[in-house]
Scaffold this motif. Structure first.
Motif, PDB file in Angstrom:
ATOM      1  N   GLY A  79      -4.610   2.641  -0.114  1.00  0.00           N
ATOM      2  CA  GLY A  79      -4.853   2.424   1.295  1.00  0.00           C
ATOM      3  C   GLY A  79      -3.592   2.658   2.114  1.00  0.00           C
ATOM      4  O   GLY A  79      -2.533   2.963   1.562  1.00  0.00           O
ATOM      5  N   PRO A  80      -3.734   2.540   3.410  1.00  0.00           N
ATOM      6  CA  PRO A  80      -4.918   2.095   4.145  1.00  0.00           C
ATOM      7  C   PRO A  80      -6.032   3.143   4.136  1.00  0.00           C
ATOM      8  O   PRO A  80      -5.834   4.276   3.711  1.00  0.00           O
TER       9      PRO A  80
ATOM     10  N   PHE B 150     -12.546   0.569   3.872  1.00  0.00           N
ATOM     11  CA  PHE B 150     -12.611  -0.606   2.998  1.00  0.00           C
ATOM     12  C   PHE B 150     -13.496  -0.321   1.784  1.00  0.00           C
ATOM     13  O   PHE B 150     -13.126  -0.606   0.653  1.00  0.00           O
TER      14      PHE B 150
ATOM     15  N   TYR C 162      -4.979  -2.876   3.044  1.00  0.00           N
ATOM     16  CA  TYR C 162      -5.875  -2.554   4.160  1.00  0.00           C
ATOM     17  C   TYR C 162      -5.162  -2.363   5.498  1.00  0.00           C
ATOM     18  O   TYR C 162      -5.627  -1.611   6.332  1.00  0.00           O
TER      19      TYR C 162
ATOM     20  N   PRO D 129     -11.114  -6.464   7.365  1.00  0.00           N
ATOM     21  CA  PRO D 129     -12.423  -5.833   7.513  1.00  0.00           C
ATOM     22  C   PRO D 129     -13.090  -6.237   8.831  1.00  0.00           C
ATOM     23  O   PRO D 129     -12.897  -7.348   9.327  1.00  0.00           O
TER      24      PRO D 129
END
Length: 238
Positions: free
Chosen positions: A65-66, A69, A216, A220
């Motif tokens: 990542g990023p 998700f 991430y 999320p």
């Protein structure tokens, strides 16, 4: 050392086989098909077409990542399963590092931009130095105007790459002088670029633990919405 490299951080699904001297094979698909239906088929085809089996693989590399998700979880789960099943090490590499490494010979600032929705991007700034990447800032999720301000302050030519250019290329070009844009085939994450970075770590006996997780930068969307709703509910109780 032969390694298998996988990236599913964005719309692109890509996998490659390589060793420390040679790219053996690479497959890249850039459309909206579900990565969960693509990745293992790509791996099977890579191995079959290269006359190799999973037992011939000495290590695995995956983007951490990023990015998306869901895509990141698919890639990480796939490589962890392969690593555990084959009892071979794996290492995870930043998606932004992989994008920048494809342009490591550029003699200015390398700026990957991955779409982070609305008017923001996942980004980092790099310079190439004798085939290696040097980070100028840390991995960040930035509003586009904030990124432009940082680059204007540095006052150097900039090469942009990444899927964020689909939405933001015109805006960047208009608002930032001395800006350049990578060709289309270098504006996507390549498993071969990811693999080149990862194999160096594996050769130095550096690897991830099995419980490592995706990177991430942003929470999320569902979690952000929940936190926002809970905050409003708490305000209403006061």
């Amino acid at each position: 050392m032969i390694v298998l490299s996988i990236d599913s951080a964005s719309k692109v699904a890509t996998a490659a086989l390589l060793d420390e001297n040679n790219l053996i094979a690479e497959y890249t698909i850039n459309n909206k098909m579900e990565h969960s239906t693509l990745i293992m088929d790509m791996v099977d085809k890579l191995l079959s077409d290269s006359n190799l089996s999973i037992d011939d693989i000495d290590g695995f590399i995956v983007s951490k990542g990023p990015g998306s998700f869901t895509g990141l979880r698919i890639g990480m789960a796939t490589v962890k399963g392969l690593s555990f099943g084959a009892n071979k090490p794996y290492v995870s590499i930043s998606s932004l590092d992989a994008l920048a490494y494809s342009l490591v010979s550029f003699d200015g600032i390398i700026c990957p931009v991955m779409d982070a929705l609305r008017d923001s991007v996942y980004t980092c700034l790099y310079k190439g130095n004798n085939g290696k990447l040097e980070k100028l800032i840390d991995y960040s999720a930035l509003e586009l105007d904030d990124l432009i301000k940082i680059l204007k302050d540095k006052n150097e030519k900039v090469m942009f790459t990444g899927d964020g250019l689909i939405k933001h290329k015109d805006y960047l070009s208009t608002n930032l002088n001395n800006s350049f844009f990578a060709p289309n085939h270098l504006s996507i994450i390549r498993a071969s670029s990811l693999g080149d970075l990862g194999i160096k770590l594996l050769l130095d006996n550096k690897c991830d633990e099995l419980n490592s997780s995706p990177f991430y930068l942003k929470k999320p969307q569902a979690q952000r919405e929940l936190e926002k709703r809970l905050a409003l509910e708490n305000e209403n109780k006061l």
